[in-house]
Design a protein around this motif. Structure first.
Motif, short mmCIF file in Angstrom:
data_model
loop_
_atom_site.label_atom_id
_atom_site.label_comp_id
_atom_site.label_asym_id
_atom_site.label_seq_id
_atom_site.Cartn_x
_atom_site.Cartn_y
_atom_site.Cartn_z
N ASP A 126 0.70 -1.18 -0.01
CA ASP A 126 -0.07 0.06 0.10
C ASP A 126 0.87 1.42 0.01
O ASP A 126 1.62 1.37 0.86
CB ASP A 126 -0.79 0.10 1.21
CG ASP A 126 -1.73 1.11 1.28
OD1 ASP A 126 -2.72 1.36 0.66
OD2 ASP A 126 -1.51 2.24 2.02
N ASN A 128 0.29 4.44 0.85
CA ASN A 128 0.44 5.45 1.96
C ASN A 128 1.12 4.92 3.12
O ASN A 128 1.81 5.59 3.94
CB ASN A 128 -1.09 5.90 2.02
CG ASN A 128 -1.60 6.92 1.13
OD1 ASN A 128 -0.77 7.97 0.90
ND2 ASN A 128 -2.73 6.93 0.66
N ASN A 129 0.73 3.60 3.33
CA ASN A 129 1.46 3.01 4.35
C ASN A 129 2.86 2.85 4.44
O ASN A 129 3.77 3.06 5.26
CB ASN A 129 0.76 1.49 4.79
CG ASN A 129 -0.56 1.49 5.08
OD1 ASN A 129 -1.20 2.37 5.66
ND2 ASN A 129 -1.11 0.01 4.80
N THR A 130 3.40 2.70 3.30
CA THR A 130 4.72 2.55 2.76
C THR A 130 5.49 4.07 2.99
O THR A 130 6.60 3.97 3.49
CB THR A 130 4.87 1.98 1.32
OG1 THR A 130 4.47 0.93 1.11
CG2 THR A 130 6.80 1.81 1.01
N SER A 132 4.39 6.33 4.97
CA SER A 132 4.35 6.59 6.60
C SER A 132 5.79 5.78 6.93
O SER A 132 6.43 6.43 7.95
CB SER A 132 3.27 5.93 7.24
OG SER A 132 2.01 6.75 6.81
N ILE A 133 6.07 4.59 6.82
CA ILE A 133 7.27 3.71 7.27
C ILE A 133 8.56 4.54 6.80
O ILE A 133 9.50 4.57 7.99
CB ILE A 133 7.23 2.33 6.44
CG1 ILE A 133 6.07 1.41 7.07
CG2 ILE A 133 8.69 1.84 6.67
CD1 ILE A 133 6.00 0.08 6.24
N ARG A 168 6.04 10.92 0.54
CA ARG A 168 5.10 10.61 -0.43
C ARG A 168 5.76 10.99 -1.95
O ARG A 168 5.47 10.30 -2.68
CB ARG A 168 3.74 11.25 -0.40
CG ARG A 168 2.93 10.67 0.95
CD ARG A 168 1.45 11.34 0.82
NE ARG A 168 0.71 10.91 1.84
CZ ARG A 168 0.34 11.48 3.02
NH1 ARG A 168 0.16 12.85 2.89
NH2 ARG A 168 -0.75 11.05 3.75
N TYR A 368 2.73 0.51 -6.74
CA TYR A 368 2.28 0.13 -5.38
C TYR A 368 0.72 0.06 -5.61
O TYR A 368 0.06 0.49 -6.55
CB TYR A 368 2.40 1.47 -4.54
CG TYR A 368 3.92 1.51 -4.28
CD1 TYR A 368 4.57 1.09 -3.16
CD2 TYR A 368 4.67 2.33 -5.18
CE1 TYR A 368 6.07 0.96 -2.88
CE2 TYR A 368 6.14 2.65 -4.73
CZ TYR A 368 6.72 1.91 -3.75
OH TYR A 368 8.10 1.94 -3.61
#
Length: 437
Positions: A126, A128-130, A132-133, A168, A368
């Motif tokens: 995903d 957005n999850n990536t 954030s990481i 992002r 992604y």
């Protein structure tokens, strides 16, 4: 004063002020050209691959426009600095597996470098999850509020945690799909076509030009040999060394281990293990007894090959964003989130200066799940050719769940072919559509 003299003076003044209507030009049906070398346009530097729309010609000058931050900019550019964009129908088969939002930048790249080929890397992650990481694991050397999560210094005197929007932007592969940055996706195994002379030219003007004083060997010879025996790109090694050691980094000068400040010097040309400081890199080198620069180059190259290149992280992008598996953020080479972009520029510069840009290369580009339509640069300072994705072939674009009807030659242009019309978005829109006739 004669009227004709007054007109000439006014034209000169207008040209100085950036007004370009004094001279007449022959109007042509609008078409796209691509900048083939860095050039100036209305006091702005256009980089390789930047598209402009041409709508007129006067001698060797094209009259055209582009959009900078949503504002239309019109003026003249020399025909010597651009090439015409030609849609290659056969290339479409190669990019079928890419999302629509990737395709137009790839078409522009193909027009500039038809020898390059492109393969998708489906990450199943995903977006957005990536992002954030990597926001929690990445640094940037700026104090611009839009680019940082907070003004707290994490490393050195300028390095702060990146903002989520910056994460992002740099994670989004589409933002690197221009000629100036696309080499961040190049697969970086050993390339036997890269010669010793090319390595020497890449190192010219750096602190690593000529003879390395300890080994009495040519710096380029050290990199060329290390590349060959470790199955890794010589261009990568040289570019990484320049990136990490520009300005005389500690890994190049040598440093003492923390636990033995009076002991021998150790070297870490690629700054491997320098997670929070150059000293970390020196301690890493000390643990492996890299007590000469030759060892640091040879065994550092082996480390990069063994731990990144042969384990799937075989591009500059993947060495920063380890998205080749389902566990991102645990095996990345550098904390600097801009490193793939700056290293790719250095690599392109080296290729161009050595006439190596027009050789076969494979670029592997991540995809992604749930990618946003567009991830803009947090600070609106750069010229961009991107925006929301074309939704359907009658030239409606989707913008935040609403629709906008676009105007031909203002928001998009069309290129007619025998069996279809190729539509290309402008004015902060991207993507294209082909309408069968």
């Amino acid at each position: 004063m004669k009227k004709t003299s007054l007109i000439k003076i006014l034209c000169v003044i207008a040209l100085f002020l950036g007004i370009h209507r004094c001279g007449s030009y022959k109007t042509v049906a609008p078409y796209i050209v691509l900048v083939k070398e860095n050039t100036s346009f209305l006091n702005q530097t256009l980089t390789i691959g930047q598209p402009l729309v041409v709508e007129g010609q006067r001698g060797s000058q094209y009259y055209g426009y582009l959009y900078a931050n949503g504002e239309k900019k019109e003026g003249y550019i020399s025909s010597r600095n651009v090439i015409s964009y030609i849609f290659d129908e056969s290339f479409e088969k190669e990019i079928t597996s890419f999302p629509d939002s990737y395709k137009q930048p790839l078409r522009f790249l193909h027009a500039l470098y038809p020898e390059w080929s492109y393969v998708p890397l489906n990450t199943s992650l995903d977006f957005n999850n990536t992002a954030s990481i990597f926001q929690s694991k990445s640094l940037i050397d700026t104090d611009e509020s839009e680019m940082i999560a907070s003004p707290d210094i994490i490393e050195g005197q300028t390095w702060c945690r990146v903002s989520l929007n910056a994460s992002r932007y740099f994670l989004d592969p589409r933002n690197g799909l221009d000629a100036y940055h696309a080499l961040m996706f190049e697969k970086l195994t050993y390339n036997p076509s890269e010669t010793l002379q090319e390595g020497k030219r890449m190192l010219e003007g750096t602190e690593m030009s000529g003879i390395e004083p300890q080994s009495k060997k040519d710096w380029a010879e050290l990199y060329r040999h290390s590349a060959e025996v470790n199955n890794i790109s010589m261009s990568l090694l040289i570019t990484r060394a320049i990136q990490e050691q520009s300005g005389g980094g500690l890994g190049l000068r040598g440093g003492h281990a923390r636990n033995n400040p009076q002991g021998p010097l150790f070297y870490n040309i690629y700054n491997i293990g320098a997670n929070t400081s150059d000293q970390d890199g020196i301690d890493f080198a000390a643990s492996r007894n890299w007590d000469t620069r030759e060892k640091a180059i040879l065994y550092g190259s082996k480390y990069l090959s063994d731990n990144y290149i042969t384990k799937g992280q075989d591009s500059l992008y993947l060495q920063k964003f380890d998205v080749h598996n389902n566990n991102p953020g645990h095996h990345y080479y550098m904390s600097n989130i801009r490193a793939p972009y700056s290293e790719a520029k250095n690599m392109l510069k080296g290729y161009i200066s050595n006439n190596m840009d027009h050789v076969k290369r494979i670029l592997e580009i991540p995809i992604y799940n749930n990618m946003p339509a567009y991830n803009p640069y947090p600070i609106a300072t750069d010229i961009k050719y991107a925006g929301t994705i074309m939704k359907n072939p009658d030239c409606e674009y989707q913008i935040a769940d609403t629709y906008k009807n676009l105007t031909r030659n203002v928001d998009y242009i069309t290129i007619d072919h025998d069996s279809y019309t190729h539509i290309i978005g402008l004015n902060n829109y991207y993507g294209s559509f082909d309408i069968e006739k």
